[in-house]
Design an enzyme around this catalytic site. Structure first.
Site, PDB file in Angstrom:
ATOM      1  N   GLN A 210       3.723  -5.318   0.164  1.00 51.23           N
ATOM      2  CA  GLN A 210       3.824  -6.038   1.427  1.00 51.23           C
ATOM      3  C   GLN A 210       2.662  -5.767   2.387  1.00 51.23           C
ATOM      4  O   GLN A 210       2.318  -4.612   2.624  1.00 51.23           O
ATOM      5  CB  GLN A 210       5.116  -5.635   2.136  1.00 51.23           C
ATOM      6  CG  GLN A 210       5.281  -6.269   3.505  1.00 51.23           C
ATOM      7  CD  GLN A 210       6.688  -6.092   4.034  1.00 51.23           C
ATOM      8  OE1 GLN A 210       7.035  -5.039   4.547  1.00 51.23           O
ATOM      9  NE2 GLN A 210       7.502  -7.108   3.872  1.00 51.23           N
TER      10      GLN A 210
ATOM     11  N   GLU B 130      10.929   4.581  -0.159  1.00 50.95           N
ATOM     12  CA  GLU B 130       9.858   3.694  -0.606  1.00 50.95           C
ATOM     13  C   GLU B 130       9.368   4.047  -2.002  1.00 50.95           C
ATOM     14  O   GLU B 130       8.883   3.177  -2.737  1.00 50.95           O
ATOM     15  CB  GLU B 130       8.681   3.707   0.387  1.00 50.95           C
ATOM     16  CG  GLU B 130       7.658   2.614   0.077  1.00 50.95           C
ATOM     17  CD  GLU B 130       6.503   2.550   1.071  1.00 50.95           C
ATOM     18  OE1 GLU B 130       6.591   3.183   2.134  1.00 50.95           O
ATOM     19  OE2 GLU B 130       5.517   1.859   0.770  1.00 50.95           O
TER      20      GLU B 130
ATOM     21  N   HIS C  90       1.863  -6.191   6.257  1.00 51.07           N
ATOM     22  CA  HIS C  90       2.512  -6.440   7.547  1.00 51.07           C
ATOM     23  C   HIS C  90       1.585  -7.315   8.376  1.00 51.07           C
ATOM     24  O   HIS C  90       0.399  -7.015   8.497  1.00 51.07           O
ATOM     25  CB  HIS C  90       2.762  -5.101   8.254  1.00 51.07           C
ATOM     26  CG  HIS C  90       3.648  -5.212   9.449  1.00 51.07           C
ATOM     27  ND1 HIS C  90       3.292  -5.912  10.583  1.00 51.07           N
ATOM     28  CD2 HIS C  90       4.889  -4.720   9.706  1.00 51.07           C
ATOM     29  CE1 HIS C  90       4.269  -5.838  11.466  1.00 51.07           C
ATOM     30  NE2 HIS C  90       5.252  -5.116  10.964  1.00 51.07           N
TER      31      HIS C  90
ATOM     32  N   ARG D 158       7.676 -11.408   6.502  1.00 52.01           N
ATOM     33  CA  ARG D 158       6.304 -10.909   6.579  1.00 52.01           C
ATOM     34  C   ARG D 158       5.355 -11.559   5.581  1.00 52.01           C
ATOM     35  O   ARG D 158       4.184 -11.767   5.889  1.00 52.01           O
ATOM     36  CB  ARG D 158       6.309  -9.397   6.362  1.00 52.01           C
ATOM     37  CG  ARG D 158       6.967  -8.711   7.519  1.00 52.01           C
ATOM     38  CD  ARG D 158       7.128  -7.246   7.293  1.00 52.01           C
ATOM     39  NE  ARG D 158       7.710  -6.662   8.498  1.00 52.01           N
ATOM     40  CZ  ARG D 158       8.052  -5.397   8.619  1.00 52.01           C
ATOM     41  NH1 ARG D 158       7.883  -4.567   7.599  1.00 52.01           N
ATOM     42  NH2 ARG D 158       8.564  -4.942   9.736  1.00 52.01           N
TER      43      ARG D 158
ATOM     44  N   SER E 288      13.626  -1.072   5.653  1.00 45.94           N
ATOM     45  CA  SER E 288      13.172   0.173   5.022  1.00 45.94           C
ATOM     46  C   SER E 288      13.902   1.359   5.628  1.00 45.94           C
ATOM     47  O   SER E 288      14.316   2.281   4.908  1.00 45.94           O
ATOM     48  CB  SER E 288      11.661   0.353   5.168  1.00 45.94           C
ATOM     49  OG  SER E 288      11.308   0.454   6.532  1.00 45.94           O
ATOM     50  N   LEU E 289      14.088   1.355   6.954  1.00 51.17           N
ATOM     51  CA  LEU E 289      14.830   2.460   7.571  1.00 51.17           C
ATOM     52  C   LEU E 289      16.276   2.438   7.088  1.00 51.17           C
ATOM     53  O   LEU E 289      16.877   3.484   6.841  1.00 51.17           O
ATOM     54  CB  LEU E 289      14.748   2.370   9.094  1.00 51.17           C
ATOM     55  CG  LEU E 289      13.353   2.638   9.699  1.00 51.17           C
ATOM     56  CD1 LEU E 289      13.369   2.462  11.218  1.00 51.17           C
ATOM     57  CD2 LEU E 289      12.856   4.037   9.351  1.00 51.17           C
TER      58      LEU E 289
ATOM     59  N   LEU F 244      -0.173  -0.067  12.741  1.00 50.93           N
ATOM     60  CA  LEU F 244       0.969  -0.974  12.831  1.00 50.93           C
ATOM     61  C   LEU F 244       1.308  -1.341  14.269  1.00 50.93           C
ATOM     62  O   LEU F 244       1.393  -0.479  15.137  1.00 50.93           O
ATOM     63  CB  LEU F 244       2.175  -0.279  12.175  1.00 50.93           C
ATOM     64  CG  LEU F 244       3.497  -1.032  12.202  1.00 50.93           C
ATOM     65  CD1 LEU F 244       3.405  -2.278  11.350  1.00 50.93           C
ATOM     66  CD2 LEU F 244       4.612  -0.124  11.694  1.00 50.93           C
TER      67      LEU F 244
ATOM     68  N   GLY G  21      10.355  12.803   4.350  1.00 50.74           N
ATOM     69  CA  GLY G  21      10.478  11.656   5.254  1.00 50.74           C
ATOM     70  C   GLY G  21      11.961  11.335   5.410  1.00 50.74           C
ATOM     71  O   GLY G  21      12.826  12.144   5.057  1.00 50.74           O
ATOM     72  N   GLY G  22      12.224  10.152   5.919  1.00 52.52           N
ATOM     73  CA  GLY G  22      13.610   9.780   6.156  1.00 52.52           C
ATOM     74  C   GLY G  22      14.459   9.852   4.900  1.00 52.52           C
ATOM     75  O   GLY G  22      15.573  10.383   4.923  1.00 52.52           O
ATOM     76  N   ALA G  23      13.944   9.326   3.781  1.00 50.20           N
ATOM     77  CA  ALA G  23      14.734   9.319   2.547  1.00 50.20           C
ATOM     78  C   ALA G  23      14.985  10.743   2.056  1.00 50.20           C
ATOM     79  O   ALA G  23      16.107  11.097   1.688  1.00 50.20           O
ATOM     80  CB  ALA G  23      14.018   8.510   1.465  1.00 50.20           C
TER      81      ALA G  23
ATOM     82  N   GLU H  61       6.862  -5.578  14.405  1.00 43.85           N
ATOM     83  CA  GLU H  61       7.403  -6.923  14.428  1.00 43.85           C
ATOM     84  C   GLU H  61       8.360  -7.092  15.612  1.00 43.85           C
ATOM     85  O   GLU H  61       8.622  -8.211  16.057  1.00 43.85           O
ATOM     86  CB  GLU H  61       8.173  -7.120  13.114  1.00 43.85           C
ATOM     87  CG  GLU H  61       8.524  -8.506  12.738  1.00 43.85           C
ATOM     88  CD  GLU H  61       9.012  -8.515  11.292  1.00 43.85           C
ATOM     89  OE1 GLU H  61       8.165  -8.619  10.394  1.00 43.85           O
ATOM     90  OE2 GLU H  61      10.228  -8.394  11.069  1.00 43.85           O
TER      91      GLU H  61
ATOM     92  N   ARG I 121      10.187  -7.322   1.479  1.00 39.52           N
ATOM     93  CA  ARG I 121      11.163  -6.607   2.295  1.00 39.52           C
ATOM     94  C   ARG I 121      11.226  -7.194   3.695  1.00 39.52           C
ATOM     95  O   ARG I 121      10.202  -7.492   4.301  1.00 39.52           O
ATOM     96  CB  ARG I 121      10.779  -5.130   2.386  1.00 39.52           C
ATOM     97  CG  ARG I 121      11.658  -4.323   3.304  1.00 39.52           C
ATOM     98  CD  ARG I 121      11.304  -2.862   3.299  1.00 39.52           C
ATOM     99  NE  ARG I 121      10.026  -2.565   3.931  1.00 39.52           N
ATOM    100  CZ  ARG I 121       9.815  -2.528   5.250  1.00 39.52           C
ATOM    101  NH1 ARG I 121      10.791  -2.812   6.092  1.00 39.52           N
ATOM    102  NH2 ARG I 121       8.628  -2.212   5.726  1.00 39.52           N
TER     103      ARG I 121
END
Lengths: 577, 232
Positions: A236, A380, A238, A282, A396-397, A248, A13-15, A251, A391
């Site tokens: 969390q 995450e 959402h 949130r 998170s991004l 999702l 993923g992104g991380a 937001e 958060r």
């Protein structure tokens, strides 16, 4: 089969991709192990934006972003992490742009920014435009851009490999074991540094925005090995999950002016957060929605949800800036957001807790910050405690690029001076035993049945509101489910693409992370951020301004140690908006 | 409602070739095809193999041939299909098991077009500026989720697997028309070659198949024109 790479990242993923990319830029030989294909990770589902005080639309400062993050986290956020983050995320966003990320633009040609929950100017006075975005698929663009750069840097990928073991001996991380989905073969990976970036575990709950694959695998594997999980009680929800699926809806929809309404048509957030209303953090919005439903002002035949109203927005804003969520609503509910409000309810979304790390992503094993050499975590899956008890949207991004980058750089530098560790076939033994057990078992329990019971009971006993009584009940249910899990059997005895075996392994991980979460939640007798105890409704800084480290003793038995919160320029204060 | 689900199944350990298996499933009109596949796997036969991840059309894992058309199982609802539903693997890639195909040829084509920003000029201290119009120019291609629906619906790709295919060309388009990119000439080598854009026969299958509503054929045509105008 055996492999060796200086730095091995688990998760694409992104991380994971940010970590891999920055480690490769440091000159390390890097490989990524992913149970999916790289662009299929759940970072791609992130919609609304990445917050950074670029100040492109209006005045903004990293100090304001830091303050919002600390306050949003209900003061459980480590302030050194928040400071590093708020400063470095600006540079990280600009680097993503240099890598080619297609942000939306302002007429000036600069990156466009929108408002988001909990992000304010002047220390909480009013919402601020801080979220850099690419329509409502910002996560998709980050994931694609980082993968593109990994292709450019010739990073090695092991696709559809499931990590089944992390080898930690004498307090040192030495390698990994992974199951190849295509062949059913076990592989041994030697590494000088390992980075855990395998994402969250929303699938412990019935209603979740998370992918089917988000099952907390690596958190569970480390937890079984006696390493701690930090702040697991903070999970969390959402506020705007598409009802009843939980998909999702960003937001950013409220950032663009969307309003939550109850059955009477009231903008109920005015009562709960008068200054920033629908753009409150949130945890507060999710609780407000539950309270509206509980007090009989819910919508629908079951009066069990509320509405997200976008109908007053100009149609071009909805079509241009929120095209994906508009499509989700049309496809899955047959509701057109241009014409009618969209049914929503809170959906399990993000784990604030996870594998504890230092500011450089090094995994720690205790309250003294003792590092496990060679082991890192980011995204995450990790808990550097940037998010504290709750958060903020878009963080998170930001987290995954800032702390992914840091973990990648540190891991590569560590690997330069480190040696490989000897590993033998025996290191495969534990994984082989587990898999053989699942394949050969003649037990009567079914994966899907147990998983459904887990998800429903976690929803009933350990979601937005908690009580000691319900959590204690869930402790007992988990113990029983773990017993029954030993008697799981599967139909598929084959080697090629045995996805049933994988689901069975994943159920084991779900049970472990649920155990850590529920015990941690029962243990924390206060309300803070996403952890709302109805029997302890007040925040209790005198006793609980500290991080939980949960250690597994045996199934159903957990012990705790505590780590002080790193305070700094912002004194804990009552949290009102 | 009762749905008859026919799935083309293949187990490499046992079968010479794929065979149809039929399942009866209780479904709601608003169920996704993915929900039906899960019902089969979880309640009837755990050996059924398919890929999925996000469950709402943005990860690209579950592209399959549903009632004869390439679609995402998580984005296709029972109400739009009726009570007899056929599911097969996407075509043109080797079948590994049931609905799972080997994606490597697809990603090899992706890598061949250099799908990343190429610009060796030192970046400015802030962002590279780009007008909203310049950003809009390549927006379509940025929606691609690499699900392979387009490429595996293309008759040219079925006949000749060396064709780069629509998805790779869409990825190239996304950079060729990005005002920040300087690498189009490098990409044109692969795109203008025998396995590149000139194989496209404008069948429009790709455009019809795209679950993200990308006008794929149009983008391929734009790449053809870019190569032509660059050359002459």
């Amino acid at each position: 089969m055996a492999h060796r790479h200086e730095v091995i990242v688990v998760g694409a993923g992104g991380a994971g991709l940010a970590t891999a990319l920055y480690a490769a830029r440091e000159g390390a030989d890097v490989a990524v192990i992913t149970k999916l294909y790289p662009t299929r990770s759940h970072t791609g589902a992130a919609q609304g934006g990445i917050g950074a005080a670029l100040g492109n639309v209006e005045e903004d400062h990293w100090e304001w972003h830091m303050f919002d993050t600390v306050k949003g986290g209900d003061y459980l956020t480590d302030q050194d992490a928040a400071e590093v983050f708020a400063k470095e995320v600006i540079e990280a966003v600009l680097e993503l742009e240099h890598m080619g990320l297609p942000f939306d633009r302002l007429p000036s040609g600069k990156i466009a920014q929108r408002r988001f929950g909990g992000h304010t100017k002047d220390w909480g006075k009013a919402p601020v435009h801080r979220a850099a975005h690419a329509a409502d698929r910002t996560g998709h663009m980050i994931l694609q851009t980082l993968y593109q750069q990994c292709v450019k840097h010739n990073i090695t990928f092991y696709n559809e490999f499931h990590v089944t073991d992390v080898i930690v001996e004498d307090g040192v991380a030495k390698g990994l074991v992974a199951y190849e989905l295509a062949t059913g073969e076990l592989h041994l990976f030697q590494a000088k540094a390992i980075v855990i970036a395998s994402g969250g575990f929303g699938r412990i709950y019935k209603v979740t925005s998370n992918a089917y694959t988000l099952t907390g695998d690596l958190q569970a594997i480390l937890y079984r090995k006696g390493l701690p999980l930090e702040d697991m009680e903070f999970y969390q929800f959402h506020p705007t999950g598409l009802y009843p699926l939980g998909i999702l809806l960003t937001e950013g929809a409220r950032g663009e002016g969307g309003i939550l309404r109850n059955a009477l048509g009231e903008r109920f957030m005015e009562r709960y957060a008068p200054t920033i209303k629908d753009l409150a953090p949130r945890d507060m919005v999710s609780r407000a929605m539950y309270l509206e439903v509980r007090e009989g002002r819910g919508v629908g035949p079951k009066k069990d949800h509320v509405l997200l109203d976008l109908t007053h927005l100009p149609p071009e804003v909805i079509e241009k800036k929120l095209p994906d969520i508009t499509e989700f609503s049309r496809i899955y509910l047959g509701v057109d957001p241009l014409k009618e409000p969209v049914p929503v309810m809170p959906t399990a979304h993000y784990a604030m807790g996870g594998v504890p790390t230092t500011l450089w992503g090094q995994v720690i094993r205790d309250e003294n910050n003792t590092v496990v050499p060679g082991l890192y975590a980011a995204g995450e899956a990790a808990c550097v405690s940037l998010h504290g008890a709750n958060r903020l949207g878009t963080n998170s991004l930001g987290d995954l690029v800032v702390f992914g980058r840091r973990a990648g750089i540190h891991a590569a530098r560590f690997a330069k001076d480190a040696d490989y560790h000897e590993l033998t076939e025996e290191h495969l033994g534990e994984s082989r035993k587990r898999i053989e057990h699942l394949k050969n078992s003649t037990g009567k329990e079914k994966v899907a049945v147990l998983r459904a019971e887990l998800q429903q009971s976690m929803m009933d006993h350990a979601s937005v509101f908690r009580t000691g009584e319900l959590l204690a009940k869930q402790v007992e249910i988990l113990k029983e489910l773990m017993d029954r899990y030993r008697n799981i059997s599967i139909d598929d005895k084959g080697d090629a693409y045995n996805t049933e075996l994988v689901e069975a392994l994943e159920l084991g991980y779900l049970l472990e992370v649920s155990e850590a979460l529920v015990h941690s939640a029962l243990n924390r007798t206060e309300s803070r951020g996403a952890h709302a105890r109805e029997d302890y409704p007040e925040r209790d800084d005198a006793n609980w301004l500290k991080h939980t480290l949960a250690y597994k003793v045996e199934d159903g038995k957990v012990t705790f140690r505590y780590k002080p919160v790193v305070l700094g320029r912002f004194e804990p204060k009552a949290r009102t908006y | 409602m009762q749905v008859t689900l026919k799935i083309l199944r293949f187990d490499p350990a046992k079968d010479q070739k794929p065979t149809w298996h039929t399942y009866q499933v209780e479904a709601e009109p608003w169920d996704r095809v993915l929900d039906l596949l899960h019902k089969v796997k979880w309640d009837q036969d755990g050996t059924l193999a398919f890929r999925r991840s996000c469950g709402h059309g943005i990860c690209g894992s579950d592209a399959m041939l549903i009632n004869g058309r390439n679609r995402l199982a998580c984005k296709t609802l029972v109400k739009d299909l009726g009570n007899v539903i056929t599911v097969e693997p996407i075509r043109g890639l080797p079948v590994e098991k049931d609905l799972i195909v080997d994606m490597e040829p697809f990603f090899a084509a992706y890598r061949a077009v250099k799908p990343y920003l190429i610009n060796d000029e030192p970046p400015p201290a802030r962002e590279r500026l780009q007008s909203p119009e310049e950003r809009e120019r390549f927006d379509h291609g940025t929606k691609c989720i690499l699900c392979a629906s387009c490429t595996t619906s293309c008759p040219v790709f079925w006949v000749n697997g060396t064709y780069l295919g629509p998805a790779a060309i869409v990825q190239a388009h996304r950079f060729i028309f990005d005002s920040r990119d300087r690498g189009k000439r490098e990409r044109f080598k692969a795109l203008g070659s025998g396995s590149g854009v000139w194989r496209c026969r404008t069948a429009y299958n790709c455009t019809e198949a795209c679950p993200r509503e990308i006008p794929v054929t149009q983008l391929i045509e734009e790449v053809k024109r870019a190569i032509l105008f660059d050359r002459f």
